[in-house]
Design a protein around this motif. Structure first.
Motif, PDB file in Angstrom:
ATOM      1  N   ASN A   1      34.669 -23.166  41.488  1.00  9.81           N
ATOM      2  CA  ASN A   1      34.096 -23.369  42.877  1.00  9.81           C
ATOM      3  C   ASN A   1      33.895 -24.888  43.081  1.00  9.81           C
ATOM      4  N   ALA A   2      33.239 -25.359  41.911  1.00  6.99           N
ATOM      5  CA  ALA A   2      32.763 -26.955  41.817  1.00  6.99           C
ATOM      6  C   ALA A   2      34.162 -27.723  42.121  1.00  6.99           C
ATOM      7  N   ALA A   3      35.458 -27.201  41.583  1.00  3.42           N
ATOM      8  CA  ALA A   3      36.661 -27.960  41.779  1.00  3.42           C
ATOM      9  C   ALA A   3      37.353 -27.817  43.140  1.00  3.42           C
TER      10      ALA A   3
ATOM     11  N   GLU B   1      26.960 -39.509  37.670  1.00  8.99           N
ATOM     12  CA  GLU B   1      27.935 -39.643  38.853  1.00  8.99           C
ATOM     13  C   GLU B   1      29.376 -39.100  38.439  1.00  8.99           C
ATOM     14  N   HIS B   2      30.048 -38.410  39.488  1.00  9.88           N
ATOM     15  CA  HIS B   2      31.646 -38.464  39.313  1.00  9.88           C
ATOM     16  C   HIS B   2      32.192 -39.745  39.614  1.00  9.88           C
ATOM     17  N   HIS B   3      33.561 -39.920  38.923  1.00 13.30           N
ATOM     18  CA  HIS B   3      33.978 -41.086  39.123  1.00 13.30           C
ATOM     19  C   HIS B   3      34.222 -41.521  40.539  1.00 13.30           C
ATOM     20  N   SER B   4      34.281 -40.506  41.549  1.00 12.71           N
ATOM     21  CA  SER B   4      34.482 -40.961  42.955  1.00 12.71           C
ATOM     22  C   SER B   4      33.032 -41.884  43.357  1.00 12.71           C
ATOM     23  N   ASN B   5      32.004 -41.713  42.972  1.00 12.32           N
ATOM     24  CA  ASN B   5      30.647 -42.308  43.169  1.00 12.32           C
ATOM     25  C   ASN B   5      30.277 -43.432  42.040  1.00 12.32           C
TER      26      ASN B   5
ATOM     27  N   ARG C   1      38.958 -37.789  54.410  1.00 18.22           N
ATOM     28  CA  ARG C   1      39.817 -36.875  53.844  1.00 18.22           C
ATOM     29  C   ARG C   1      38.766 -36.061  52.721  1.00 18.22           C
ATOM     30  N   GLY C   2      37.831 -36.804  52.358  1.00 18.14           N
ATOM     31  CA  GLY C   2      36.969 -36.164  51.288  1.00 18.14           C
ATOM     32  C   GLY C   2      35.704 -36.861  51.002  1.00 18.14           C
ATOM     33  N   ALA C   3      34.958 -36.573  49.816  1.00 23.30           N
ATOM     34  CA  ALA C   3      33.967 -37.436  49.183  1.00 23.30           C
ATOM     35  C   ALA C   3      34.521 -38.584  49.057  1.00 23.30           C
ATOM     36  N   THR C   4      35.632 -38.533  48.108  1.00 24.48           N
ATOM     37  CA  THR C   4      36.296 -39.962  47.580  1.00 24.48           C
ATOM     38  C   THR C   4      36.265 -41.095  48.586  1.00 24.48           C
TER      39      THR C   4
ATOM     40  N   GLY D   1      35.213 -31.271  52.503  1.00 25.89           N
ATOM     41  CA  GLY D   1      35.176 -29.825  53.223  1.00 25.89           C
ATOM     42  C   GLY D   1      35.962 -28.913  52.119  1.00 25.89           C
ATOM     43  N   HIS D   2      36.798 -29.410  51.263  1.00 20.86           N
ATOM     44  CA  HIS D   2      37.576 -28.124  50.346  1.00 20.86           C
ATOM     45  C   HIS D   2      36.438 -27.376  49.366  1.00 20.86           C
ATOM     46  N   LYS D   3      35.262 -28.275  49.281  1.00 20.23           N
ATOM     47  CA  LYS D   3      34.416 -27.728  48.236  1.00 20.23           C
ATOM     48  C   LYS D   3      33.435 -26.674  49.156  1.00 20.23           C
ATOM     49  N   LEU D   4      33.511 -26.574  50.346  1.00 18.41           N
ATOM     50  CA  LEU D   4      32.714 -26.047  51.429  1.00 18.41           C
ATOM     51  C   LEU D   4      33.412 -24.979  52.048  1.00 18.41           C
TER      52      LEU D   4
ATOM     53  N   VAL E   1      23.965 -40.496  49.390  1.00 20.49           N
ATOM     54  CA  VAL E   1      23.838 -39.536  48.806  1.00 20.49           C
ATOM     55  C   VAL E   1      25.413 -38.950  48.477  1.00 20.49           C
ATOM     56  N   ASP E   2      25.733 -38.582  47.225  1.00 23.78           N
ATOM     57  CA  ASP E   2      26.892 -37.810  47.107  1.00 23.78           C
ATOM     58  C   ASP E   2      26.551 -36.335  47.128  1.00 23.78           C
ATOM     59  N   ALA E   3      26.955 -35.708  48.259  1.00 26.60           N
ATOM     60  CA  ALA E   3      26.501 -34.189  48.372  1.00 26.60           C
ATOM     61  C   ALA E   3      27.743 -33.310  48.194  1.00 26.60           C
ATOM     62  N   ALA E   4      28.658 -33.695  47.443  1.00 20.23           N
ATOM     63  CA  ALA E   4      29.962 -32.924  47.672  1.00 20.23           C
ATOM     64  C   ALA E   4      29.629 -31.660  46.790  1.00 20.23           C
ATOM     65  N   GLN E   5      28.757 -31.661  45.735  1.00 20.31           N
ATOM     66  CA  GLN E   5      28.331 -30.144  45.139  1.00 20.31           C
ATOM     67  C   GLN E   5      27.201 -29.508  45.831  1.00 20.31           C
ATOM     68  N   LEU E   6      26.364 -30.415  46.349  1.00 22.47           N
ATOM     69  CA  LEU E   6      25.157 -29.891  47.113  1.00 22.47           C
ATOM     70  C   LEU E   6      25.504 -29.093  48.188  1.00 22.47           C
TER      71      LEU E   6
ATOM     72  N   ILE F   1      23.709 -42.050  44.562  1.00 17.45           N
ATOM     73  CA  ILE F   1      23.195 -40.976  43.570  1.00 17.45           C
ATOM     74  C   ILE F   1      23.752 -39.740  44.286  1.00 17.45           C
ATOM     75  N   THR F   2      24.292 -38.937  43.142  1.00 19.21           N
ATOM     76  CA  THR F   2      24.682 -37.400  43.476  1.00 19.21           C
ATOM     77  C   THR F   2      23.453 -36.462  43.673  1.00 19.21           C
ATOM     78  N   ALA F   3      23.551 -35.663  44.588  1.00 17.99           N
ATOM     79  CA  ALA F   3      22.094 -34.714  44.920  1.00 17.99           C
ATOM     80  C   ALA F   3      22.652 -33.522  44.228  1.00 17.99           C
ATOM     81  N   CYS F   4      23.655 -33.208  43.213  1.00 14.44           N
ATOM     82  CA  CYS F   4      23.871 -32.400  42.473  1.00 14.44           C
ATOM     83  C   CYS F   4      24.874 -32.508  41.553  1.00 14.44           C
ATOM     84  N   SER F   5      24.760 -32.445  40.211  1.00 15.41           N
ATOM     85  CA  SER F   5      25.689 -32.865  39.274  1.00 15.41           C
ATOM     86  C   SER F   5      26.731 -31.860  39.013  1.00 15.41           C
ATOM     87  N   ASN F   6      28.075 -32.347  38.987  1.00 17.27           N
ATOM     88  CA  ASN F   6      29.439 -31.374  38.978  1.00 17.27           C
ATOM     89  C   ASN F   6      29.340 -30.812  37.691  1.00 17.27           C
ATOM     90  N   VAL F   7      28.822 -31.556  36.733  1.00 21.12           N
ATOM     91  CA  VAL F   7      28.988 -31.124  35.374  1.00 21.12           C
ATOM     92  C   VAL F   7      27.911 -30.395  34.916  1.00 21.12           C
TER      93      VAL F   7
HETATM   94  N1  PMP Z   1      31.481 -36.149  43.839  1.00 22.69           N
HETATM   95  C1  PMP Z   1      31.168 -35.039  43.134  1.00 22.69           C
HETATM   96  C2  PMP Z   1      29.850 -34.695  42.598  1.00 22.69           C
HETATM   97  C3  PMP Z   1      32.365 -34.209  42.929  1.00 22.69           C
HETATM   98  O1  PMP Z   1      32.043 -33.014  42.209  1.00 22.69           O
HETATM   99  C4  PMP Z   1      33.767 -34.348  43.435  1.00 22.69           C
HETATM  100  C5  PMP Z   1      34.822 -33.484  43.381  1.00 22.69           C
HETATM  101  N2  PMP Z   1      34.820 -32.818  42.067  1.00 22.69           N
HETATM  102  C6  PMP Z   1      33.851 -35.760  44.002  1.00 22.69           C
HETATM  103  C7  PMP Z   1      32.674 -36.561  44.467  1.00 22.69           C
HETATM  104  C8  PMP Z   1      34.934 -36.130  44.712  1.00 22.69           C
HETATM  105  O2  PMP Z   1      35.552 -35.213  45.540  1.00 22.69           O
HETATM  106  P1  PMP Z   1      37.048 -35.367  46.268  1.00 22.69           P
HETATM  107  O3  PMP Z   1      37.805 -35.251  45.044  1.00 22.69           O
HETATM  108  O4  PMP Z   1      37.015 -34.026  47.080  1.00 22.69           O
HETATM  109  O5  PMP Z   1      37.057 -36.414  47.111  1.00 22.69           O
END
Ligand code: PMP
Length: 402
Positions: free
Chosen positions: A28-30, A117-121, A90-93, A214-217, A189-194, A160-166
């Motif tokens: 679900n984190a993916a 951080e996820h590479h997107s942040n 389109r998404g957090a990225t 949205g797709h993680k939600l 705040v990167d709230a993608a996982q939160l 900063i991410t609010a919740c680590s995806n790892v």
């Molecule tokens: N930040 C975190 C913490 C994530 O887990 C993810 C997606 N794995 C992203 C950002 C990027 O999300 P997206 O690929 O949907 O843009």
């Protein structure tokens, strides 16, 4: 009583095939699975009123615009924000890139991020300026004192991410917003996982920007949100220009940007996905995010206890204050995480994820090429976790040779 069985009925992918057990979905984190309400909202738009938004004087365009803006209001309510503070992306990225690209950062400026951080942040900042990566304290949380020391006169923002995806760890955001604001800096705040696990209230988070997907939600891919306070969004130069973002264009192409949030949404957006996201947040509100959090905490504790009883596994997730995400590796180096995930999927019908989870620096610091992640959502059950445990036991005892 949390009615998991009733909720599972809403997810087509959780239904058993003929003569087959349903899959166990622990990735679900993916991305999360989609309930019928979301599928139906997307289908309804595509089939019944697929007009463009904000630019037509016809009944389909009216209906599409209405549904699109209704979705913005639902998302705003979900976040404790105003509709004008919700930009659809389109998404957090894309949300992070919109801020990184919109702030006119100079190469010698710097942005403070954490090792979680996820590479997107991290990469959107790295492409434009210096990035100061805050290491983790022994608690597994980014070290606030190190962040304080990293900030200087060229720092432009804290992200900063609010919740680590790892590891799943929740980062206490109030402390980070206090830190950023004490230095007069905006906080992203990167709230993608939160977002799928805890209620978000941007007022109490005290953030300037917030990014989610949205797709993680439980919503469709192609939907996402950049929240920003009015002042923070006004600071952004739009990355995209074109239709829908201006009120006037002169003969010599002088132009006037439209008001927020539309000035940051040039071009035809992913209308179906945004409408689906509105349905997703309403679906979550109907269940209740606090009820979701309670159920998930219980599942997380069950999983932790089962994994703790398996000496063959090393648990890389700290034990408390975290989302229902568990990341492990086999102590036997011959049993790689990718191998485990593949066997779990193909032999046992259990979907997990292996790799670096788009967090290379964190894995490098842990000294691991890859980890195995099980990430839960509210539709998971104890029975599914026991299936995971039994499969892991069988697999680990069999060893790498299979
Ligand atoms: N930040 C975190 C913490 C994530 O887990 C993810 C997606 N794995 C992203 C950002 C990027 O999300 P997206 O690929 O949907 O843009």
């Amino acid at each position: 009583m949390f009615d998991v069985a009733g909720l599972r009925d809403e997810f087509p992918l959780l239904q058993a095939g003929s003569g087959q057990a349903p899959i166990v979905y622990l990735d679900n984190a993916a991305t999360s699975l989609k309930p019928r309400a979301v599928i139906e909202a997307v289908r309804g738009y595509l089939a019944d009123y697929s007009g463009n938004v904000h630019r037509g004087q016809n009944a389909l365009a009216d209906r599409a615009s209405q549904a699109y803006e209704d979705s913005r209001r639902s998302v705003a309510r979900f976040l404790g924000a105003r509709a004008s503070e919700v930009v659809f992306v389109r998404g957090a990225t894309e949300a992070v890139n919109l801020v990184a690209g919109g702030l006119a950062l100079a190469p010698d400026d710097n942005v403070v991020v954490s090792l979680l951080e996820h590479h997107s942040n991290s990469l959107p900042w790295r492409a434009r300026c210096q990035v100061r990566v805050v290491p983790l304290a022994p608690s597994g949380l980014p070290d606030l004192a190190a962040a304080e020391a990293a900030i200087d006169a060229r720092t432009r923002l804290v992200a900063i991410t609010a919740c680590s995806n790892v590891t799943g760890v929740y980062v206490p955001m109030q402390a980070w917003s206090a830190l950023a604001h004490r230095h007069g800096l905006p906080l992203l705040v990167d709230a993608a996982q939160l977002a799928a696990h805890r209620g978000i209230d941007v007022q109490s988070l005290q953030c300037d920007y917030l990014a989610l997907s949205g797709h993680k939600l439980f919503g469709p891919p192609g939907s996402g949100v950049l929240y920003g306070t009015r002042a923070a969004l006004e600071r952004l130069t739009p990355l995209n220009l074109g239709g829908g973002c201006v009120t006037h264009v002169g003969l010599d192409l002088d132009y006037e940007l439209r008001e927020l949030p539309w000035r940051l949404e040039a071009g035809t957006p992913d209308i179906a996905a945004v409408i689906g996201l509105g349905a997703a947040v309403e679906f979550i509100e109907d269940i209740g995010i606090d009820a979701i959090a309670l159920h998930e905490e219980h599942l997380r504790d069950v999983l932790d206890a089962e994994i703790a009883a398996m000496p063959e596994l090393h648990n890389h997730s700290p034990s408390d204050a975290r989302a229902p995400i568990l990341t492990v590796t086999a102590r036997d180096p011959a049993i790689g995480s990718e191998y485990i995930a593949r066997v779990l999927s193909d032999t046992f019908g259990i979907m997990t994820r292996a790799g670096h989870h788009c967090a290379h620096p964190l894995h490098a610091a842990l000294g691991l090429p890859a980890t195995l992640r099980a990430s839960l959502a509210f539709y998971n059950t104890e029975d599914e976790l026991l299936r995971l445990r039994d499969a892991l036991r069988a697999l680990l005892r069999r060893g790498a040779r299979g």
